[in-house]
Design an enzyme around this catalytic site. Structure first.
Site, short mmCIF file in Angstrom:
data_model
loop_
_atom_site.label_atom_id
_atom_site.label_comp_id
_atom_site.label_asym_id
_atom_site.label_seq_id
_atom_site.Cartn_x
_atom_site.Cartn_y
_atom_site.Cartn_z
N LYS A 14 0.83 -1.20 0.00
CA LYS A 14 0.00 0.00 0.00
C LYS A 14 0.87 1.26 0.00
CE LYS A 14 -3.82 -2.35 2.43
NZ LYS A 14 -4.61 -2.42 3.70
N TYR A 54 -12.63 -2.59 -2.14
CA TYR A 54 -13.14 -2.61 -0.76
C TYR A 54 -14.66 -2.61 -0.69
CZ TYR A 54 -8.46 -2.02 1.22
OH TYR A 54 -7.16 -2.22 1.62
N ASN A 128 -1.86 -0.23 7.43
CA ASN A 128 -1.31 -1.56 7.72
C ASN A 128 -0.47 -2.13 6.58
OD1 ASN A 128 -3.39 -2.19 6.02
ND2 ASN A 128 -4.60 -3.34 7.51
N HIS A 131 -1.84 -5.44 1.65
CA HIS A 131 -3.10 -6.17 1.48
C HIS A 131 -2.77 -7.60 1.09
CE1 HIS A 131 -7.11 -7.34 0.16
NE2 HIS A 131 -6.51 -7.90 -0.87
N GLU A 142 -10.36 -10.41 -6.70
CA GLU A 142 -9.39 -9.31 -6.61
C GLU A 142 -8.36 -9.38 -7.74
OE1 GLU A 142 -7.84 -9.74 -2.65
OE2 GLU A 142 -9.69 -9.04 -1.72
#
Ligand code: DAT
Ligand code: MG
Length: 173
Positions: A14, A54, A128, A131, A142
């Site tokens: 990310k 998401y 975080n 992913h 995805e």
């Protein structure tokens, strides 16, 4: 020995991971899995892609901030991107999830990627770092969202030929 369960999993480094120069550390940790990489690219994440990725969280209060975060909106132009990869191999989904760590970086094992490098911002965003797909259904959805068949080495999912409609596109000058 049980028969192998060959899976594909989407991994995103990310924008916070890129900003913190963690790419090398993360790839090194993921290499422990002995999985193979079958796709990799840098992506500037559109609003639509962020929303689709998401979609399961669209009713959550943190959804708008989550979209800003995955698009890297708070980090400056150079970090409005993610490194998207597809890892493949026996038990790939759980192997990568284990190394990624729990969703909440404050609760993640300190030796996991999220535990070592993640944080929660004052706005409550879980930065975080990574992913990782969480089921075979999610990983297929995805991977098909982020990658075209031609961007993957090997036939990981059935694909078909389609005629491209005439359209303008860039070629090297
Ligand atoms: P994961 O990324 O571990 O698969 P998820 O799919 O439930 O977790 O959520 C996607 C992302 O949304 C997650 O990486 C960080 C963010 N998120 C989830 N729960 C959150 C919460 N309670 N507060 C803030 N951000 C959250
Ligand atoms: Mg998830």
């Amino acid at each position: 020995m049980s028969t192998p369960d060959i899976q594909n999993t989407l991994v995103l480094i990310k924008p916070d991971g890129l900003k913190k120069s963690l790419t090398g550390n993360i790839l090194t940790k993921l290499a422990e899995t002995r999985l193979i990489i079958v796709g990799a690219k840098v992506v500037s994440v559109s609003r639509e892609l962020a929303e689709q990725h998401y979609i399961h969280l669209k009713d959550k209060p943190f959804f708008p901030e989550l979209l800003n975060y995955i698009q890297g909106k708070m980090y400056g132009e150079e970090y409005k991107r993610v490194l998207a990869m597809v890892y493949r191999g026996d038990g790939a989904i759980q192997k990568v999830r284990d190394i990624a760590g729990s969703t909440n970086p404050e609760e993640a094992d300190s030796t996991s990627i999220r535990g070592a490098y993640g944080r929660i911002t004052t706005k409550g965003v879980f930065e975080n770092v990574i992913h990782a797909s969480s089921s075979t259904a999610d990983s297929e959805r995805e991977i098909k969202l982020w990658f075209k068949p031609a961007e993957i080495v090997g036939n990981i999912y059935p694909a078909k030929k389609a005629m491209a409609e005439a359209h303008e596109h860039f070629v090297w000058a």
